[in-house]
Design an enzyme around this catalytic site. Sequence first.
Site, PDB file in Angstrom:
ATOM      1  CE  LYS A 111      -6.099 -63.624   9.259  1.00 47.56           C
ATOM      2  NZ  LYS A 111      -5.453 -62.829   8.209  1.00 47.56           N
ATOM      3  CE  LYS A 192      -3.907 -69.961   6.458  1.00 45.21           C
ATOM      4  NZ  LYS A 192      -2.739 -69.294   5.893  1.00 45.21           N
ATOM      5  CE  LYS A 195       1.791 -63.405   4.009  1.00 42.84           C
ATOM      6  NZ  LYS A 195       0.408 -62.931   4.131  1.00 42.84           N
TER       7      LYS A 195
END
Length: 326
Positions: A111, A192, A195
Amino acid sequence: MKRVLTGLQPSGSLTIGNYVGAIKQMVKYQDEYESFLFVADMHAITVPQDPKELSKNIKNLIAIYLACGIDPKKNTIFIQSENLYHANVSWILECLTPYGELGRMTQFKDKSQKHQNFSAGLLTYPVLMASDILLYDADFVPTGQDQKQHVELARNIAERVNKKYGSVFKLPEPLIPEDGAKIMDLVDPTKKMSKSSENIKGTIFILDDEKTIRKKIASATTDSQMIVKFDLENKPGISNLINIYASFTGMSIKDIENKYKDTNYGIFKTEVADVVVNTLIPIQKRYNELINSKEIDEILDSGRDITMKIAKEKYILLKEKVGLHR
Ligand code: ATP
Ligand code: MG
């Protein structure tokens, strides 16, 4: 009774990855364990969020949990930011966690690359997660593969604190679903499904309408071999669709391979879409009934009051052990 605890971030609308990796598991565990379930809204703000969207997602998430079969009588359901002890305990634990340990977390590495000028919170996030878990003496943390490392960190932190200050925390264990399915992105099946992913074509949201679901699955990346066979390395796209099919039907991978051995990808994709749609449509119906009901607020008020009491005791114990008292 053993205790389980799990949280989901309101960082976007929930996906079938969340459904398979988290919600479906919790529905099963609610009969076996004392269950705590929370909206990890403080985790969501480790990356930029639109305030209006965020608050909308918080309530949506609860409605989706309930629509998927989470029973408010069997679960204590609450919003993380409404319980003031999570951040307090997190601060103390941050001060007891080496900086280097956090920099090694896979999710942080991923991230922090995605966000320019990423926040300090992105680094310390796993410690907040440790607090979420340790505050409630959770025995188990149901989680997808992607969060396993964070539960292990929570365990390490607990062990370290117990060693230094005497018994404070219970050591939690991750509870990874037996089928172990990690749902991957439909467009890039090496990634992956998330959302918060930028490419929504690769993500099936629980609230997507039927037409959208069918379109996304029909355009999922596959390969040129035309054999429905599970092979994560060479056929990640088809393997992902097999995993989705398996997760939504309970069928084994072997049985699925056999069932579709003489068909083509087109037919297989249509039937993957069928099982996903058949599961999601009734959930969406319940969701629409729930989303504007008073029930959600009542559940959250009660969850906040119950968990504040439990968390307060643990916070006071930790604070005293560390020497933060008069
Ligand atoms: P974000 O992109 O904001 O990190 P996310 O979709 O990864 O969102 P989280 O809130 O981080 O969702 O995780 C919620 C739960 O869903 C966790 O238990 C996680 O393991 C599980 N989960 C998330 N994505 C998947 C996936 N693709 N397959 C299986 N489980 C998943
Ligand atoms: Mg995630």
